[in-house]
Design an enzyme around this catalytic site. Structure first.
Site, short mmCIF file in Angstrom:
data_model
loop_
_atom_site.label_atom_id
_atom_site.label_comp_id
_atom_site.label_asym_id
_atom_site.label_seq_id
_atom_site.Cartn_x
_atom_site.Cartn_y
_atom_site.Cartn_z
N LYS A 120 0.83 -1.21 0.00
CA LYS A 120 0.00 0.00 0.00
C LYS A 120 0.86 1.26 0.00
O LYS A 120 0.61 2.21 -0.77
CB LYS A 120 -0.93 0.01 1.22
N ASP A 138 -6.68 1.27 1.07
CA ASP A 138 -6.77 1.39 2.52
C ASP A 138 -8.17 0.99 2.96
O ASP A 138 -8.96 0.46 2.17
CB ASP A 138 -6.41 2.80 2.97
#
Length: 213
Positions: A120, A138
């Site tokens: 991420k 997220d």
């Protein structure tokens, strides 16, 4: 969500916010990397509060190393998990200096090799700093993608791969910003603000709220 609905979904988000930006504050690629690393399980507001004091003093890998671990911790102790984050950031800075001449690398493989940098975080840096059409999934993007029917998936990677397939190329670079901001301020976890939602007409969520408190 059909391809036509997806096109309308993003066209509407773009019209509402033509130039979406991350809410993390930074002035260089390294500052962005450090801020994203520090933001895991923390709010952008909390990270910005700490980095406003840290970055004027240490905003390069070498300057972070010069602070030392205790010095770095003193600047970021208001952020959750600050001890492990400080250790990871120090280790990452050492690798940046020793392997990359103090510069942030432009490849996923090199970024993910840095301590504290997962998929991420790498996606955020690749997208925000280098303009690559990556999807940093997220909790907000995961929720919005599943709730709306945009890109259902059982885990962040599944959602990421679905988004890469389903988001039209014209919206690919900015789409992760639109989705994060939409999840943060409109399509909220406990009570989505459906009556205020500009893209409600394209959303598959069957339990849309009718009032906003």
């Amino acid at each position: 969500m059909t391809p036509a609905q997806i096109e309308s979904f993003f066209a509407t988000l773009k019209a509402t916010n033509p130039n979406p930006q991350t809410e993390l504050e930074y002035t260089s690629v390294f500052e962005l990397l450090a801020a994203v690393l520090l933001s895991a399980q923390a709010t952008d507001v909390g990270v910005n509060k700490a980095t406003r004091k840290l970055f004027p003093v240490a905003n390069t890998p070498q300057k972070i190393l010069d602070l030392g671990l205790d010095g770095l911790e003193s600047y970021i102790k208001t952020i959750g998990l600050y001890r492990s984050k400080a250790r990871h950031l120090m280790q990452a800075c050492r690798m940046l200096v020793e392997l990359h001449g103090g510069e942030v690398p432009r490849t996923r493989e090199a970024l993910e090799a840095l301590p504290g940098v997962g998929r991420k975080t790498a996606n955020v840096v690749l997208n925000v700093a280098f303009g690559q059409p990556t999807m940093a999934v997220d909790t907000h993007i995961f929720r919005v993608s599943n709730r709306t029917g945009l890109a259902p998936g059982k885990n962040p990677l599944a959602v990421e791969l679905q988004l890469l397939k389903r988001v039209p190329p014209a919206y690919a670079v900015d789409s992760h910003h639109w989705l994060i901001l939409h999840g943060r301020y409109v399509c909220q976890a406990r009570k989505p603000l459906c009556p205020k939602c500009a893209v409600a007409a394209y959303c598959d969520f069957p339990e849309k709220t009718t009032t906003v408190r």
